[in-house]
Design a protein around this motif. Structure first.
Motif, PDB file in Angstrom:
ATOM      1  N   LYS A 154      -5.520 -88.728 -71.867  1.00 24.82           N
ATOM      2  CA  LYS A 154      -6.803 -88.919 -72.547  1.00 24.82           C
ATOM      3  C   LYS A 154      -7.585 -87.618 -72.683  1.00 24.82           C
ATOM      4  CE  LYS A 154     -11.031 -91.705 -72.234  1.00 24.82           C
ATOM      5  NZ  LYS A 154     -11.740 -92.767 -71.463  1.00 24.82           N
ATOM      6  N   ARG A 155      -7.500 -86.754 -71.686  1.00 28.09           N
ATOM      7  CA  ARG A 155      -8.239 -85.503 -71.719  1.00 28.09           C
ATOM      8  C   ARG A 155      -7.566 -84.487 -72.648  1.00 28.09           C
ATOM      9  NH1 ARG A 155      -9.053 -85.188 -65.136  1.00 28.09           N
ATOM     10  NH2 ARG A 155     -11.037 -86.342 -65.015  1.00 28.09           N
ATOM     11  N   ASN A 156      -8.219 -83.343 -72.807  1.00 29.11           N
ATOM     12  CA  ASN A 156      -7.658 -82.303 -73.688  1.00 29.11           C
ATOM     13  C   ASN A 156      -6.850 -81.271 -72.913  1.00 29.11           C
ATOM     14  OD1 ASN A 156      -9.640 -80.884 -72.365  1.00 29.11           O
ATOM     15  ND2 ASN A 156     -10.721 -80.196 -74.204  1.00 29.11           N
ATOM     16  N   HIS A 157      -6.417 -81.634 -71.713  1.00 23.35           N
ATOM     17  CA  HIS A 157      -5.635 -80.714 -70.887  1.00 23.35           C
ATOM     18  C   HIS A 157      -4.742 -81.509 -69.944  1.00 23.35           C
ATOM     19  CE1 HIS A 157      -8.101 -81.707 -67.388  1.00 23.35           C
ATOM     20  NE2 HIS A 157      -9.161 -81.560 -68.154  1.00 23.35           N
ATOM     21  N   ILE A 158      -3.712 -80.832 -69.449  1.00 24.85           N
ATOM     22  CA  ILE A 158      -2.850 -81.404 -68.433  1.00 24.85           C
ATOM     23  C   ILE A 158      -3.440 -81.112 -67.046  1.00 24.85           C
ATOM     24  CG2 ILE A 158      -0.788 -81.190 -69.864  1.00 24.85           C
ATOM     25  CD1 ILE A 158      -0.057 -78.696 -68.180  1.00 24.85           C
ATOM     26  N   ALA A 159      -2.756 -81.542 -65.997  1.00 21.30           N
ATOM     27  CA  ALA A 159      -3.065 -81.230 -64.596  1.00 21.30           C
ATOM     28  C   ALA A 159      -4.108 -82.134 -63.972  1.00 21.30           C
ATOM     29  CB  ALA A 159      -3.474 -79.766 -64.414  1.00 21.30           C
ATOM     30  N   GLY A 160      -4.621 -83.114 -64.720  1.00 26.06           N
ATOM     31  CA  GLY A 160      -5.556 -84.057 -64.132  1.00 26.06           C
ATOM     32  C   GLY A 160      -6.746 -83.353 -63.503  1.00 26.06           C
ATOM     33  N   ASN A 161      -7.156 -83.815 -62.315  1.00 27.86           N
ATOM     34  CA  ASN A 161      -8.297 -83.219 -61.636  1.00 27.86           C
ATOM     35  C   ASN A 161      -7.974 -81.884 -60.990  1.00 27.86           C
ATOM     36  OD1 ASN A 161      -9.819 -85.393 -62.395  1.00 27.86           O
ATOM     37  ND2 ASN A 161      -9.840 -86.369 -60.388  1.00 27.86           N
ATOM     38  N   CYS A 162      -6.713 -81.471 -61.046  1.00 27.41           N
ATOM     39  CA  CYS A 162      -6.323 -80.151 -60.529  1.00 27.41           C
ATOM     40  C   CYS A 162      -6.534 -79.040 -61.557  1.00 27.41           C
ATOM     41  CB  CYS A 162      -4.845 -80.160 -60.112  1.00 27.41           C
ATOM     42  SG  CYS A 162      -4.442 -81.308 -58.783  1.00 27.41           S
ATOM     43  N   TYR A 163      -6.903 -79.386 -62.752  1.00 24.60           N
ATOM     44  CA  TYR A 163      -7.006 -78.416 -63.842  1.00 24.60           C
ATOM     45  C   TYR A 163      -7.940 -77.258 -63.482  1.00 24.60           C
ATOM     46  CZ  TYR A 163      -8.361 -76.536 -68.414  1.00 24.60           C
ATOM     47  OH  TYR A 163      -8.625 -75.713 -69.481  1.00 24.60           O
ATOM     48  N   ASP A 164      -7.458 -76.043 -63.686  1.00 22.77           N
ATOM     49  CA  ASP A 164      -8.287 -74.861 -63.474  1.00 22.77           C
ATOM     50  C   ASP A 164      -8.138 -73.905 -64.646  1.00 22.77           C
ATOM     51  OD1 ASP A 164      -5.726 -73.871 -62.872  1.00 22.77           O
ATOM     52  OD2 ASP A 164      -6.094 -73.784 -60.725  1.00 22.77           O
ATOM     53  N   TYR A 165      -9.069 -72.958 -64.733  1.00 24.16           N
ATOM     54  CA  TYR A 165      -9.107 -72.043 -65.874  1.00 24.16           C
ATOM     55  C   TYR A 165      -9.912 -70.803 -65.489  1.00 24.16           C
ATOM     56  CZ  TYR A 165     -13.843 -73.814 -66.412  1.00 24.16           C
ATOM     57  OH  TYR A 165     -15.162 -74.158 -66.174  1.00 24.16           O
ATOM     58  N   MET A 166      -9.795 -69.748 -66.278  1.00 24.11           N
ATOM     59  CA  MET A 166     -10.531 -68.507 -66.063  1.00 24.11           C
ATOM     60  C   MET A 166     -11.881 -68.616 -66.773  1.00 24.11           C
ATOM     61  SD  MET A 166      -9.793 -65.802 -64.273  1.00 24.11           S
ATOM     62  CE  MET A 166      -7.993 -65.677 -64.348  1.00 24.11           C
ATOM     63  N   ASP A 167     -12.967 -68.485 -66.018  1.00 30.90           N
ATOM     64  CA  ASP A 167     -14.284 -68.653 -66.625  1.00 30.90           C
ATOM     65  C   ASP A 167     -14.804 -67.329 -67.195  1.00 30.90           C
ATOM     66  OD1 ASP A 167     -15.261 -67.112 -64.518  1.00 30.90           O
ATOM     67  OD2 ASP A 167     -16.617 -68.645 -63.736  1.00 30.90           O
ATOM     68  N   GLY A 168     -16.043 -67.349 -67.691  1.00 31.45           N
ATOM     69  CA  GLY A 168     -16.606 -66.173 -68.343  1.00 31.45           C
ATOM     70  C   GLY A 168     -16.822 -64.997 -67.422  1.00 31.45           C
ATOM     71  N   ASN A 169     -16.790 -65.228 -66.115  1.00 27.94           N
ATOM     72  CA  ASN A 169     -16.934 -64.136 -65.155  1.00 27.94           C
ATOM     73  C   ASN A 169     -15.590 -63.580 -64.706  1.00 27.94           C
ATOM     74  OD1 ASN A 169     -19.785 -64.328 -65.089  1.00 27.94           O
ATOM     75  ND2 ASN A 169     -19.658 -66.046 -63.654  1.00 27.94           N
ATOM     76  N   GLY A 170     -14.517 -64.082 -65.340  1.00 23.78           N
ATOM     77  CA  GLY A 170     -13.191 -63.632 -64.950  1.00 23.78           C
ATOM     78  C   GLY A 170     -12.736 -64.196 -63.622  1.00 23.78           C
ATOM     79  N   ILE A 171     -13.261 -65.375 -63.265  1.00 21.97           N
ATOM     80  CA  ILE A 171     -12.936 -66.022 -61.999  1.00 21.97           C
ATOM     81  C   ILE A 171     -12.173 -67.313 -62.271  1.00 21.97           C
ATOM     82  CG2 ILE A 171     -13.898 -67.080 -59.915  1.00 21.97           C
ATOM     83  CD1 ILE A 171     -16.325 -65.216 -60.279  1.00 21.97           C
TER      84      ILE A 171
END
Length: 379
Positions: A34-51
């Motif tokens: 249903k969401r726009n990404h895989i990994a469920g609640n484990c989903y992570d990404y690089m934010d605007g601070n490079g973190i």
């Protein structure tokens, strides 16, 4: 829709593991998310601070299970990470789990050995051989003062219920150390994936026999899904059955509102996670993701977590009332042919990450070990 041998609803841990396992034995697998990404609640990404940040809260992998550890290492490199949690109690930051330092700070004592700690704890806790609820479980673990300062109000914020309104298993999970050990977990394997969890799931779901269809609600297209051998459902079990047993009393779930903030400083707090168990604030904890993996950035990202009864369901609320409602849905689930309910929401049961991996691996093993496995679908 494309025909597939195996249909899986949800691209979190349970769905991804089952997809990979079936793909490796030659089955064509379609994962609907249903969401726009895989990994469920484990989903992570690089934010605007490079973190590298997690969208749905910090996920700390720990296990004693060799099979699970071998499985996750097939799909990612990992680095050792021993998680630590501090709690803001009065004006002090105290370690969780409760240990010698916690007790000495709260009570102004000078305990220095495991023998002294055990003796003090036995004298100050309330003994319940079979705790009837979360309050009794906590009092049995830590005693009245630490219960009041560290767990009673935190539980209310987390669950919107006081400990006496929850099953004993919720607070029986409280770890207590008889020494100075500040590690939150004591498992043999404690680690985080190099590059984050999303890349781990990309590897798990990377088999050519797997197709992932994002931004697709299973309930919008379920009448189009036919001709499969097996269907695995990882969402809320009551949603699958259109809430048929919840006309008066609905299954309860907790969700979390994550409020992210950029702070123009190198570090905001001294630890990755600081809990706030008191009533002075209405959030449960602050996570500073920069600590994980010792990331470098001129600024930092902090996330306050507010638990709520609204929004996407993240975890069930374990008590007798909800269990009775769930059991009705489980009867319906067991009656279905070639439809299986797997994972935290589908089984209305809290799983640690390693337990979710293990549950999916075991389910695959049971179903494919013989032509006609004897297996209860909601386990």
């Amino acid at each position: 829709m494309r025909k597939a041998d195996i249909i899986i609803i949800g691209a979190g841990i349970s769905g991804a593991v089952l997809a990979q396992q079936y793909a490796e034995i030659g089955k064509k697998v379609l994962v609907i998310e249903k969401r726009n990404h895989i990994a469920g609640n484990c989903y992570d990404y690089m934010d605007g601070n490079g973190i590298l940040v997690s969208k749905y809260g910090a996920h700390l992998f720990h296990t004693n299970d060799e099979q699970v550890w071998d499985y996750v290492n097939r799909h990612s490199k990992w680095y050792h990470w021993e998680h630590k949690v501090l709690a803001k109690v009065d004006e002090s930051l105290l370690p969780i789990p409760v240990n010698i330092t916690t007790v000495n700070t709260i009570f102004g004592l000078t305990i220095s050995s495991e023998i002294e700690m055990k003796k003090w704890l036995d004298q100050n806790r309330e003994t319940y051989l079979n705790p009837a609820n979360g309050k009794e479980a906590a009092l049995n673990k830590v005693g009245a003062v630490r219960y009041e300062k560290m767990f009673r109000h935190y539980t209310k914020k987390q669950w919107d219920k006081y400990p006496e309104e929850l099953d004993a298993s919720v607070l029986d999970r409280i770890p207590v150390r008889m020494n100075y050990d500040v590690r939150y977990f004591s498992d043999t394997y404690q680690a985080l994936p190099v590059g984050g969890y999303t890349q781990l799931f990309e590897a798990i779901l990377g088999h050519p026999n797997i197709e992932v269809q994002l931004e697709t609600d299973f309930f919008d297209i379920k009448d189009e899904i036919t001709g499969y051998e097996k269907l695995f459902y990882t969402g809320p079990i009551d949603r699958f059955f259109e809430f048929k047993h919840s006309l008066e009393d609905k299954l309860e779930y907790r969700s979390i509102n994550f409020v992210s903030e950029t702070v123009d400083t190198e570090y905001f707090q001294e630890n990755s996670v600081v809990n706030y168990p008191g009533n002075e604030v209405d959030f449960t904890r602050i996570i500073e993701y920069k600590h994980f993996g010792n990331q470098k950035s001129e600024r930092t990202t902090v996330v306050k977590e507010y638990t709520t009864g609204e929004g996407d369901p993240y975890y069930p609320v374990p008590n007798a009332k909800n269990q009775q409602i769930y059991e009705k849905y489980k009867v319906d689930a067991d009656a279905l042919i070639d439809v299986y309910f797997v994972g935290r929401l589908a089984n209305y049961k809290y799983f640690n990450m390693d337990q979710a991996f293990k549950n999916a691996l075991d389910l695959f093993g049971i179903l494919e070990s013989s032509p006609e496995p004897a297996f209860k679908k909601a386990v």
